[in-house]
Design an enzyme around this catalytic site. Structure first.
Site, PDB file in Angstrom:
ATOM      1  N   ALA A  96       8.459  65.280  61.414  1.00 41.62           N
ATOM      2  CA  ALA A  96       8.911  63.939  61.787  1.00 41.62           C
ATOM      3  C   ALA A  96       8.320  62.854  60.892  1.00 41.62           C
ATOM      4  O   ALA A  96       8.581  61.670  61.087  1.00 41.62           O
ATOM      5  CB  ALA A  96       8.546  63.648  63.246  1.00 41.62           C
ATOM      6  N   HIS A 132      -3.655  69.640  41.754  1.00 39.20           N
ATOM      7  CA  HIS A 132      -2.674  68.656  42.241  1.00 39.20           C
ATOM      8  C   HIS A 132      -3.372  67.360  42.640  1.00 39.20           C
ATOM      9  O   HIS A 132      -3.159  66.821  43.715  1.00 39.20           O
ATOM     10  CB  HIS A 132      -1.900  69.248  43.426  1.00 39.20           C
ATOM     11  CG  HIS A 132      -0.757  68.385  43.916  1.00 39.20           C
ATOM     12  ND1 HIS A 132       0.244  67.953  43.087  1.00 39.20           N
ATOM     13  CD2 HIS A 132      -0.488  67.878  45.146  1.00 39.20           C
ATOM     14  CE1 HIS A 132       1.101  67.212  43.789  1.00 39.20           C
ATOM     15  NE2 HIS A 132       0.675  67.153  45.040  1.00 39.20           N
ATOM     16  N   ASP A 148       4.576  67.445  40.405  1.00 37.57           N
ATOM     17  CA  ASP A 148       4.006  67.166  39.083  1.00 37.57           C
ATOM     18  C   ASP A 148       4.956  67.614  37.979  1.00 37.57           C
ATOM     19  O   ASP A 148       5.115  66.934  36.960  1.00 37.57           O
ATOM     20  CB  ASP A 148       2.656  67.879  38.936  1.00 37.57           C
ATOM     21  CG  ASP A 148       1.672  67.479  40.015  1.00 37.57           C
ATOM     22  OD1 ASP A 148       1.672  66.294  40.413  1.00 37.57           O
ATOM     23  OD2 ASP A 148       0.915  68.345  40.485  1.00 37.57           O
TER      24      ASP A 148
END
Length: 332
Positions: free
Chosen positions: A10, A180, A151
């Site tokens: 959500a 990351h 990325d």
């Protein structure tokens, strides 16, 4: 055909990610979980005339367990988004407990599922999942992935712009390895296809832009949001690649993901020789198969600038990984 579960469905990433998965013909059942609002999201998506049935769950009545039962792939965008001035590491304390609880639920209810972690900081949350799965005796390093596809997506976009070919962005393939977060993200611009010939200043500028592209989004949204839509696209793209591999389809091009290097001992040896250090997790080019990681590919020849960037990435990753491992250890 596949039952897919999105945990954090959500949220700002979860809703568009769920929408994209609802459109995927490989998905026959889409199970959504979040702490609030999930039934409404599920009903909304269920009106779309594609094959997947959609159900939504909240914590009540053991909702997480129900969302996970029988699932074959779990995508996890759950957690707090990055706020202005925050690095991904700043998110650690907020998101580590969330991911830890989700991993425990997966171990109990979907131990054979492919697990795709988007929740930041990925460099640390993936090791948390690994430690939970080890403790529960269900760890398969071939089935656990940190999603770093954004990325790669950014690199292709930014390089095509720099080459004056932005209309061909989808054709540009730029390897991005490491981790990351900030300097752990290492684009291998020397291996970009189609090739282009930037000067050193352009290389440095492009590298920094790819590493800190998330800050660009936060600034453009005037500190009222982060990279949700592009992350949803990247997450769906990688999830679909995993599902295609599950169905037996072989991709011509490698995918990139932050994985446990023991998932392919032979491939990891070649990677370790290039990066010059042992690191438990690293984002690498890989081939996906029916059982997850099928092959880790070599990183190829690096430029001097890229070699230096990889060294910085490995150093930072060591701390990130240790933080995730120690978080789980302190939970015992």
């Amino acid at each position: 055909m596949v039952k897919a579960t999105v945990i954090g469905a959500a949220g700002g990433i979860g809703q568009p990610l769920s929408l994209l998965l609802k459109q995927c013909p490989l998905v026959t059942e889409l199970s959504l979980y979040d702490v609030v609002n999930t039934p409404g999201v599920a009903v909304d998506l269920s009106h779309i005339n594609t094959a997947a049935t959609v159900t939504g769950f909240t914590p009540e009545n053991d909702g997480l367990a129900k969302a996970l039962k029988g699932t074959e792939i779990v995508v996890i965008p759950a957690g707090m988004p990055r706020k202005p001035g925050m690095t991904r590491d700043d998110l650690f304390n907020a998101n580590a407990s969330i991911v830890h609880g989700i991993a425990e639920a997966i171990a109990k209810n979907a131990p054979k599922a492919f697990v795709l972690v988007i929740s930041n900081p990925v460099n640390s949350t993936v090791p948390i999942c690994a430690e939970v799965f080890k403790k529960e005796g269900i760890y398969d390093p071939k089935r656990l992935f940190g999603v770093t596809t954004l990325d790669v997506v950014r690199a292709g976009t930014f390089v095509s712009e720099a080459a004056g070919k932005s209309q061909d962005a989808a054709k540009y393939q730029v390897p991005v390895v490491g981790g990351h977060s900030g300097v752990t993200i290492v684009p291998l611009l020397s291996q970009a296809k189609p090739s282009f010939s930037p000067d050193q200043k352009q290389v440095e500028q492009l590298t920094e832009r790819i590493q800190f592209g998330g800050d660009e989004v936060v600034k453009a949204k005037e500190a009222k949001g982060s990279a949700t839509l592009s992350m949803a696209y990247a997450g769906a793209r990688f999830a679909i690649a995993v599902m295609e591999a599950m169905s037996g389809k072989t991709s011509e091009s490698p995918e990139y993901s932050y994985v446990d290097l023991t998932s392919d001992a032979e491939g990891s040896k070649a990677v370790t020789e290039v990066i010059g250090s042992n690191t438990a997790f690293f984002s690498v080019p890989l081939t996906l198969g029916k059982n997850g990681v099928e092959k880790i590919h070599p990183l190829g020849k690096l430029s001097d600038f890229e070699s230096s960037a990889v060294k910085k990435a490995v150093e930072a990753l060591g701390d990130n990984i240790a933080k995730g491992v120690s978080f789980k250890a302190n939970k015992l």
